[in-house]
Design an enzyme around this catalytic site. Structure first.
Site, PDB file in Angstrom:
ATOM      1  N   HIS A 133       0.762  -1.336  -0.070  1.00 48.21           N
ATOM      2  CA  HIS A 133       0.086   0.158  -0.275  1.00 48.21           C
ATOM      3  C   HIS A 133       0.984   1.352   0.059  1.00 48.21           C
ATOM      4  CE1 HIS A 133      -3.382  -2.750   1.095  1.00 48.21           C
ATOM      5  NE2 HIS A 133      -3.896  -1.836   0.731  1.00 48.21           N
ATOM      6  N   LYS A 137      -0.962   4.946   4.561  1.00 48.03           N
ATOM      7  CA  LYS A 137      -1.869   3.959   5.277  1.00 48.03           C
ATOM      8  C   LYS A 137      -1.351   3.674   6.781  1.00 48.03           C
ATOM      9  CE  LYS A 137      -3.960  -0.421   4.716  1.00 48.03           C
ATOM     10  NZ  LYS A 137      -5.368   0.148   5.008  1.00 48.03           N
TER      11      LYS A 137
END
EC number: 1.17.1.8
Length: 257
Positions: A133, A137
């Protein structure tokens, strides 16, 4: 026409949802709320369904307000624990006609990857999950990766498989990833990534890799809108989009919480 409120409306996913709702003749955007805005606008504008893509610190207060006011909720905010789910279930007991959908991922490709992983799991000795990601995040591993690993673990247990072979006795902290019910999960945070997952299976003489990529947050919108359209017919708490896609069959035993 469904009247929709969006929480986190100025965020990357929230803004994509706002654009999708405004472009769809079957849905009406009645409230676009972000940090500092008053949730009362949802009630004043008669929102029927709320889409929540905010932050873990805000989502519980948002849900309590929505449930208390009989507003259905479709939630993609991260940071969920079993304790939080139990709290939401308790609130819903006081509003039995209200539905809440919490999904670790709304990209249909990701939901299918989780399903395919459950199907494949009984046929392989080893299974590991890698999620990748963007560096902003806040949670690791991702809810998608945890949900994937839990599904693999259920399928392995149902098939009577032994623990995965692993002779590691010496390692740096974290080298073998997080242990999710016996399935190693590895998290990568990297500039240039959006949301990606690989599920790697292995058995004697062969491997299988399932790979899913979301290159843009618009990838989540079709699944979100499916949730918006179906949540009113599904009171209570539903975890995962699988049920709304007709994927909650015998392999995973159903997605209804």
């Amino acid at each position: 026409m469904t009247r929709i409120g969006v929480l986190g409306a100025r965020g990357r996913v929230g803004s994509a949802v706002v654009a999708a709702v405004e472009a769809d003749a079957n849905h009406e955007l009645v409230a676009a709320i972000d940090h500092g805005d008053d949730l009362q606008a949802l009630v004043d504008n008669k929102a029927e369904v709320v889409v929540d893509f905010t932050v873990p610190d805000a989502v519980m207060g948002n849900l309590e307000f929505c449930i208390n006011n009989g507003i259905h909720a479709v939630v993609g905010t991260t940071g969920w624990t079993e304790e939080r789910f139990e709290t939401v279930r308790g609130w819903l007991q006081e509003s039995p006609e209200t539905g809440v959908l919490v999904a670790p991922n709304f990209a249909i490709s990701a939901v299918l990857t989780m399903k395919f992983a459950e199907i494949a799991a009984p046929f392989f000795e080893s299974a590991e999950v890698v999620e990748l990601h963007h560096p902003n995040k806040v949670d690791a591993p991702s809810g998608t990766a945890v949900h994937t690993a839990e599904g693999i673990a259920r399928a392995r247990k149902a098939a009577g498989l032994a623990e995965q072979p692993d002779a590691t006795t010496q390692s740096l902290d974290g080298a073998r990833g997080a242990d999710v019910q016996g399935v190693p999960v590895h998290a990568v945070r990297m500039t240039g990534m959006v949301a990606h997952e690989q599920v790697i299976f292995g058995t004697k003489g062969q491997t299988l890799t399932l790979k899913q990529d979301s290159y843009d947050r618009e990838s989540f919108v079709p699944g979100i809108m499916i949730g918006v359209d179906k949540i009113g017919d599904n009171p209570g708490l539903t975890i995962g989009l699988e049920k709304f896609l007709g994927l909650d069959g015998d392999v995973n035993g159903g997605a209804k919480a």
